[in-house]
Design a protein around this motif. Structure first.
Motif, mmCIF file in Angstrom:
data_model
loop_
_atom_site.group_PDB
_atom_site.id
_atom_site.type_symbol
_atom_site.label_atom_id
_atom_site.label_comp_id
_atom_site.label_asym_id
_atom_site.label_seq_id
_atom_site.Cartn_x
_atom_site.Cartn_y
_atom_site.Cartn_z
ATOM 1 N N ASP A 1 -9.648 -10.501 -2.484
ATOM 2 C CA ASP A 1 -8.731 -9.378 -2.711
ATOM 3 C C ASP A 1 -7.630 -9.772 -3.684
ATOM 4 O O ASP A 1 -7.264 -8.999 -4.570
ATOM 5 N N TRP A 2 -7.109 -10.985 -3.502
ATOM 6 C CA TRP A 2 -6.082 -11.473 -4.435
ATOM 7 C C TRP A 2 -6.652 -11.615 -5.844
ATOM 8 O O TRP A 2 -6.019 -11.243 -6.828
ATOM 9 N N ASN A 3 -7.868 -12.148 -5.940
ATOM 10 C CA ASN A 3 -8.497 -12.291 -7.262
ATOM 11 C C ASN A 3 -8.669 -10.932 -7.939
ATOM 12 O O ASN A 3 -8.478 -10.794 -9.157
ATOM 13 N N LEU A 4 -9.018 -9.907 -7.145
ATOM 14 C CA LEU A 4 -9.223 -8.570 -7.691
ATOM 15 C C LEU A 4 -7.911 -7.985 -8.207
ATOM 16 O O LEU A 4 -7.851 -7.482 -9.340
ATOM 17 N N ILE A 5 -6.841 -8.042 -7.396
ATOM 18 C CA ILE A 5 -5.568 -7.445 -7.814
ATOM 19 C C ILE A 5 -4.955 -8.226 -8.969
ATOM 20 O O ILE A 5 -4.295 -7.657 -9.850
ATOM 21 N N LYS A 6 -5.182 -9.538 -9.006
ATOM 22 C CA LYS A 6 -4.663 -10.357 -10.100
ATOM 23 C C LYS A 6 -5.377 -10.019 -11.405
ATOM 24 O O LYS A 6 -4.746 -9.853 -12.464
ATOM 25 N N THR A 7 -6.706 -9.898 -11.345
ATOM 26 C CA THR A 7 -7.483 -9.538 -12.532
ATOM 27 C C THR A 7 -7.108 -8.144 -13.021
ATOM 28 O O THR A 7 -6.941 -7.910 -14.231
ATOM 29 N N TYR A 8 -6.957 -7.219 -12.090
ATOM 30 C CA TYR A 8 -6.558 -5.851 -12.438
ATOM 31 C C TYR A 8 -5.217 -5.837 -13.167
ATOM 32 O O TYR A 8 -5.074 -5.216 -14.226
ATOM 33 N N VAL B 1 -2.675 -3.652 -18.940
ATOM 34 C CA VAL B 1 -1.931 -3.256 -20.138
ATOM 35 C C VAL B 1 -2.750 -3.408 -21.421
ATOM 36 O O VAL B 1 -2.339 -2.942 -22.489
ATOM 37 N N GLN B 2 -3.921 -4.040 -21.328
ATOM 38 C CA GLN B 2 -4.757 -4.242 -22.502
ATOM 39 C C GLN B 2 -5.752 -3.099 -22.713
ATOM 40 O O GLN B 2 -6.405 -3.030 -23.757
ATOM 41 N N LEU B 3 -5.864 -2.208 -21.725
ATOM 42 C CA LEU B 3 -6.892 -1.173 -21.761
ATOM 43 C C LEU B 3 -6.374 0.123 -22.371
ATOM 44 O O LEU B 3 -5.185 0.446 -22.250
ATOM 45 N N GLU C 1 -9.324 4.862 -15.045
ATOM 46 C CA GLU C 1 -10.575 4.636 -14.317
ATOM 47 C C GLU C 1 -10.509 3.349 -13.497
ATOM 48 O O GLU C 1 -10.923 3.312 -12.329
ATOM 49 N N LEU C 2 -9.974 2.274 -14.121
ATOM 50 C CA LEU C 2 -9.868 0.993 -13.415
ATOM 51 C C LEU C 2 -8.923 1.110 -12.220
ATOM 52 O O LEU C 2 -9.203 0.579 -11.139
ATOM 53 N N THR C 3 -7.830 1.830 -12.399
ATOM 54 C CA THR C 3 -6.869 2.014 -11.310
ATOM 55 C C THR C 3 -7.514 2.710 -10.124
ATOM 56 O O THR C 3 -7.331 2.304 -8.965
ATOM 57 N N GLU C 4 -8.290 3.771 -10.384
ATOM 58 C CA GLU C 4 -8.946 4.503 -9.296
ATOM 59 C C GLU C 4 -9.960 3.626 -8.571
ATOM 60 O O GLU C 4 -10.082 3.683 -7.343
ATOM 61 N N GLN C 5 -10.687 2.801 -9.323
ATOM 62 C CA GLN C 5 -11.700 1.936 -8.717
ATOM 63 C C GLN C 5 -11.059 0.886 -7.811
ATOM 64 O O GLN C 5 -11.476 0.699 -6.664
ATOM 65 N N VAL C 6 -10.041 0.200 -8.336
ATOM 66 C CA VAL C 6 -9.397 -0.862 -7.565
ATOM 67 C C VAL C 6 -8.643 -0.279 -6.369
ATOM 68 O O VAL C 6 -8.685 -0.835 -5.270
ATOM 69 N N ILE D 1 2.933 -3.103 -7.289
ATOM 70 C CA ILE D 1 3.848 -3.609 -6.259
ATOM 71 C C ILE D 1 3.088 -4.541 -5.317
ATOM 72 O O ILE D 1 3.607 -5.591 -4.905
ATOM 73 N N LEU D 2 1.855 -4.169 -4.985
ATOM 74 C CA LEU D 2 1.013 -5.026 -4.147
ATOM 75 C C LEU D 2 0.793 -6.376 -4.823
ATOM 76 O O LEU D 2 0.802 -7.420 -4.167
ATOM 77 N N TYR D 3 0.618 -6.353 -6.133
ATOM 78 C CA TYR D 3 0.474 -7.600 -6.898
ATOM 79 C C TYR D 3 1.710 -8.478 -6.736
ATOM 80 O O TYR D 3 1.602 -9.698 -6.534
ATOM 81 N N LEU D 4 2.889 -7.885 -6.806
ATOM 82 C CA LEU D 4 4.133 -8.645 -6.641
ATOM 83 C C LEU D 4 4.227 -9.267 -5.257
ATOM 84 O O LEU D 4 4.632 -10.428 -5.097
#
Length: 267
Positions: free
Chosen positions: A202-209, A214-216, A223-228, A254-257
């Motif tokens: 889960d941490w790897n997913l939110i970190k990658t997201y 900001v690059q997308l 789309e990525l936001t809805e998926q994650v 915020i969850l990432y923080l």
């Protein structure tokens, strides 16, 4: 004789390196915890003394005094033993003393301490304290290659220094985005059970997201936001349906923080 660094490969094939906590730092943390417990014990004895002396005839109410004394013994046991179990489990492997010194207990696989592991390692304090003054535990920590006492060996735990990732002088793109939005960890209240349900994947997913966001292009970002959000938020008891994309994105950042403080170590 004693190695100061330990490398751990998690079941998710993530390599982590920790600095082991030695006898000095562990003893300092233990002394702080014992001072806290000593203060609590003294207060309990003061209350007990007041209750007994408050009786008009001590000998006439012997049964009541015996009951109070029995309850006090049980309370003292629960506090002195439960202190370590409760703080280590609910505070990420850190008692007040460990937090002050900057060390924490983790499992041998690099994951956060479980309730069972905390229960076992603290139950075996009885053995580590033999024959007196934690003599056996001190000898084990000093001579073991990973500074383990018997409780750590049986529970499969190690004690390490907390070394969180240092903030770079120049903000990363995602840090700039979070700062621009004015988001902080306090903007999202999470239950303790929800934080405990987070796994390495889960941490790897939110970190990658967060790092890719900001690059997308805008459409791919939505789309990525809805998926994650659809994967992570329901697991944490957070609603997804009916929320606009901007709101979901802010929640994920915020969850990432919040998770960054717990999961991102300096390697």
């Amino acid at each position: 004789m004693n190695q100061e660094q330990v490398g751990i490969k998690t079941p998710e094939f993530v390599s982590l390196q920790f600095q082991l906590a030695g006898l000095g730092s562990r003893t300092a943390a233990f002394i702080i915890d014992q001072l806290i417990l000593m203060t609590a014990n003294i207060l309990i004895f003061v209350v007990l003394f007041v209750l007994i002396l408050g009786e008009p005839d001590i000998f006439a109410v012997g049964d009541i005094n015996s009951l109070i004394l029995g309850i006090t013994i049980v309370v003292l046991f629960v506090i002195n033993w439960g202190y370590f179990v409760a703080f280590e489990f609910f505070s990420g492997g850190r008692t007040i003393g460990k937090r002050w010194i900057g060390i924490r207990v983790i499992q041998d696989n690099g994951h956060s301490l479980t309730l069972l592991s905390s229960f076992i390692r603290n139950l075996l304090r009885i053995v580590d304290s033999l024959p007196t003054s934690y003599f056996l535990g001190i000898i084990m920590i000093f001579f073991h290659s990973k500074h383990k006492r018997i409780g750590d060996l049986v529970a499969g735990t190690i004690v390490v220094h907390e070394r969180k990732a240092k903030r770079r002088k120049k903000l990363s793109p995602i840090e700039k985005e979070i700062e621009k939005k004015g988001l902080t960890k306090d903007d999202l209240k999470m239950e303790e059970w929800a934080l405990k349900s987070i796994e390495q994947k889960d941490w790897n997913l939110i970190k990658t997201y967060s790092n890719r966001l900001v690059q997308l292009p805008l459409s791919e970002r939505y789309e990525l936001t809805e998926q994650v959000a659809g994967i992570l938020l329901p697991k944490l008891g957070l609603e997804v349906e009916g929320r606009i994309n901007h709101d979901l994105e802010n929640t994920l950042l915020i969850l990432y923080l919040i998770l960054k403080e717990e999961w991102e170590y300096e390697l």
